[in-house]
Design an enzyme around this catalytic site. Structure first.
Site, PDB file in Angstrom:
ATOM      1  N   GLY A  62       6.873   4.690   8.700  1.00 22.09           N
ATOM      2  CA  GLY A  62       5.702   5.907   8.739  1.00 22.09           C
ATOM      3  C   GLY A  62       6.273   6.309  10.204  1.00 22.09           C
ATOM      4  O   GLY A  62       6.796   6.468  10.700  1.00 22.09           O
ATOM      5  N   SER A  63       5.212   7.382  11.066  1.00 21.17           N
ATOM      6  CA  SER A  63       5.238   7.872  11.909  1.00 21.17           C
ATOM      7  C   SER A  63       5.005   7.255  12.573  1.00 21.17           C
ATOM      8  O   SER A  63       4.894   5.485  13.228  1.00 21.17           O
ATOM      9  CB  SER A  63       3.564   8.986  12.061  1.00 21.17           C
ATOM     10  OG  SER A  63       2.921   8.085  12.337  1.00 21.17           O
ATOM     11  N   GLU A  87       9.450   0.734  10.987  1.00 17.85           N
ATOM     12  CA  GLU A  87      11.056   1.486  10.502  1.00 17.85           C
ATOM     13  C   GLU A  87       9.997   2.944  11.145  1.00 17.85           C
ATOM     14  O   GLU A  87       9.784   3.520  10.431  1.00 17.85           O
ATOM     15  CB  GLU A  87      11.165   1.560   9.235  1.00 17.85           C
ATOM     16  CG  GLU A  87      11.868   0.396   9.264  1.00 17.85           C
ATOM     17  CD  GLU A  87      13.182   0.213  10.117  1.00 17.85           C
ATOM     18  OE1 GLU A  87      13.890   1.445  10.219  1.00 17.85           O
ATOM     19  OE2 GLU A  87      13.866  -1.035   9.742  1.00 17.85           O
ATOM     20  N   CYS A 147      13.826   9.586   7.448  1.00 17.02           N
ATOM     21  CA  CYS A 147      13.728   9.706   8.858  1.00 17.02           C
ATOM     22  C   CYS A 147      15.172   9.537   9.990  1.00 17.02           C
ATOM     23  O   CYS A 147      15.440   9.868  10.455  1.00 17.02           O
ATOM     24  CB  CYS A 147      12.767   7.957   9.340  1.00 17.02           C
ATOM     25  SG  CYS A 147      13.433   6.714   7.982  1.00 17.02           S
ATOM     26  N   LYS A 177       1.050  -0.880   0.072  1.00 17.84           N
ATOM     27  CA  LYS A 177       0.023   0.058   0.028  1.00 17.84           C
ATOM     28  C   LYS A 177       1.147   1.357   0.613  1.00 17.84           C
ATOM     29  O   LYS A 177       1.592   1.720   1.142  1.00 17.84           O
ATOM     30  CB  LYS A 177      -1.102   0.264   1.064  1.00 17.84           C
ATOM     31  CG  LYS A 177      -1.683   1.584   1.335  1.00 17.84           C
ATOM     32  CD  LYS A 177      -2.453   2.277   2.188  1.00 17.84           C
ATOM     33  CE  LYS A 177      -1.604   2.992   2.920  1.00 17.84           C
ATOM     34  NZ  LYS A 177      -1.452   4.261   2.180  1.00 17.84           N
ATOM     35  N   GLU A 210       9.934  15.223  16.116  1.00 18.55           N
ATOM     36  CA  GLU A 210      10.670  15.049  14.680  1.00 18.55           C
ATOM     37  C   GLU A 210       9.813  16.013  13.941  1.00 18.55           C
ATOM     38  O   GLU A 210       8.829  16.043  13.451  1.00 18.55           O
ATOM     39  CB  GLU A 210      10.558  13.633  14.096  1.00 18.55           C
ATOM     40  CG  GLU A 210      10.726  13.034  12.331  1.00 18.55           C
ATOM     41  CD  GLU A 210      10.394  11.752  11.950  1.00 18.55           C
ATOM     42  OE1 GLU A 210       9.120  11.478  12.452  1.00 18.55           O
ATOM     43  OE2 GLU A 210      11.460  11.137  11.153  1.00 18.55           O
TER      44      GLU A 210
END
Ligand code: NAP
Ligand code: MG
Length: 457
Positions: A210-211, A232, A266, A157, A359
């Site tokens: 992602g977050s 991750e 990241c 996705k 972040e």
């Protein structure tokens, strides 16, 4: 009635609509899972040498399509053409690297009494891969390549904002002869398609990048079915510069360690920690380096930084630099259409400023002084994240001590590299769970089966 809806894909450098993509709904997701489940029964039985050959053909197809893939990413994600070419090459390399795996998925023979004991590395089943918008090609490839090599089938996705290169990778896989249903690309919304990967009992593993916020939800959701996850997540990595370092090089490279991909990385070294005795010298060297970053048209080969991904993301990034912030100096950014934001250096910054803690995922870096090695480690580790980091010093002993002392998964000394497809990548603390890339990534896509065979008469 159909559940699908249409999504307008926007070029972030021009704000023009490039194309529209159909977003899958729940019914399409369930149908894709059923196809992947059916394909798994045959794909796992494809002879290792044949699976290897098919993956090598896939890598060759990606190689032949590199310029096209790169152009798609420039248009869809605003990546500079130089970066986008690297990313397409990285996808090819990762697929080629794991093409060697099917023939090397070795088990063990363990001494036991009364028989023979052997282990098998079995595939897990259908793997759902949820990809963010910041590095659409590499992040998809890091998961799909080892997963397919180990005999799993995969549904990717992509992020709603950036589906184009993933869709193209899916076409290339089919062209290369990978059977239907083995690798599917399913654009859709996170809370619809991504969430269904979590709840569908036939998806047996989820890989999420992602977050940290969404990553925690996914991990909690997967617990209901004891479904393994690889995560991750975010980072707030430190670039630690000691007084004995090659200060000119440290300063010249620091902007690229955080402003590359407009800071939407990241691994961005978004906190620069400088030994107090050289703090002013370092800032004086950093200023021309930051002003020299070429921000603009991502199709121009000389451009070093493009736009942010969306207007909403730019608003989020700007919220970290409200009026009255201590902006030490800034680079430039084009006017006019496009989600531009200039490279921005914050100093002085309090350690409890949210710009120093959270972040930002944009071209904003905070620079703070430290007293000594212990103080540097204390500041570097005072974060919930632990993804990457850099250490600049000419003292080998200190380089090793500090590398061992920083609680992060990917460190570089006198350089800012984090990612090589041959070496493990992943986070400590809330930056993630599990490792991608390198020789051990297959572990994340296989489960060990132990078989005892009696030799008794
Ligand atoms: P995000 O919301 O975590 O999205 C990442 C991926 O997860 C996208 O494909 C997203 O789909 C999907 N998703 C969202 N909600 C989901 C859910 N409930 N269940 C399953 N999948 C879901 O990240 P974002 O909104 O794009 O970015 C927000 C922040 O996350 C960034 O500013 C940055 O701090 C961080 N981030 C980190 C990385 C990284 O590489 N570690 C990458 C991207 C973002 P949609 O496309 O539909 O939202
Ligand atoms: Mg989101």
């Amino acid at each position: 009635m159909t559940e699908t809806d249409l999504f307008e894909v926007v070029n972030p450098a021009t704000e023009e609509v490039i194309t529209t993509v159909e977003l899958a709904g729940l019914a399409e997701t369930d149908a894709a899972v059923a196809r992947a489940r059916a394909a798994f029964d045959t794909w796992r039985r494809v002879a290792p040498a044949d699976r290897a050959r098919l993956l090598r053909s896939f890598a060759a197809a990606v190689d032949a399509d590199r310029e096209h893939l790169a152009a798609l990413e420039v248009a869809n994600a605003g990546h500079t053409i130089g970066n986008a070419r690297w990313e397409a090459g990285n996808a090819r390399d990762v697929i080629e690297y794991y093409a060697a795996a099917p023939e090397r998925l070795l088990g063990r023979q363990i001494p036991v009494s009364g028989g023979i004991d052997v282990t098998f590395q079995e595939p897990i089943g259908v793997v759902g891969v949820i990809v963010p918008w910041n590095f659409p090609m590499p992040i998809a490839a890091w998961a799909l390549a080892p997963a397919l090599a180990a005999g799993n089938t995969v549904i990717v996705k992509p992020a709603e904002l950036t589906p184009l290169t993933a869709l193209r990778l899916g076409e290339l896989a089919l062209q290369a002869g990978i059977p239907e249903g083995v690798l599917q690309i399913l654009p859709g919304r996170g809370p619809v398609v991504g969430q269904r990967f979590v709840t569908h009992p036939d998806v047996r593993k989820v890989v999420f990048t992602g977050s940290t916020r969404v990553g925690k939800e996914i991990m909690a959701g997967c617990a209901a079915q004891v479904k393994p996850v690889t995560l991750e997540l975010g980072g707030k990595s430190a670039n630690i510069v000691f007084a004995d370092a090659d200060l000119a090089r440290a300063a010249a490279t620091a902007p690229y360690a955080v402003f590359d991909n407009a800071g939407q990385d990241c691994c961005a070294r978004s906190r620069i920690l400088v030994e107090a005795s050289v703090f002013e010298d370092f800032l004086a060297l950093l200023e021309p380096a930051v002003r020299g970053v070429r921000v603009g048209d991502p199709t121009d080969e000389k451009t070093e930084m493009g736009p942010l991904i969306s207007a909403a993301h730019r608003a989020r990034v700007s919220s970290y630099v409200p009026d009255g912030s201590a902006v030490a100096f800034r680079g430039s950014a084009p006017d006019g259409p496009g989600f531009w934001y200039p490279p921005t250096v914050l100093a002085p910054v309090r350690h409890d400023d949210r710009a120093f803690i959270e972040e930002i995922f944009g071209p904003v870096v905070a620079v703070v002084p430290f007293r000594d090695e212990q103080d540097a480690l204390r500041i570097a580790n005072a974060t919930e994240y632990g993804l990457s980091g850099s250490i600049w010093t000419r003292d080998v002993g200190r380089a090793l001590r500090v590398s061992r002392g920083v609680d992060a998964g990917n460190l570089s000394v006198n350089s800012h590299s984090s990612v090589r497809y041959t070496t493990p990548f992943g986070g400590f603390k809330q930056s993630g769970l599990g490792r991608e890339l390198g020789p051990d990534a297959l572990d994340a896509f296989t489960q060990t089966k132990n078989v005892f065979i009696s030799t008794e008469e």
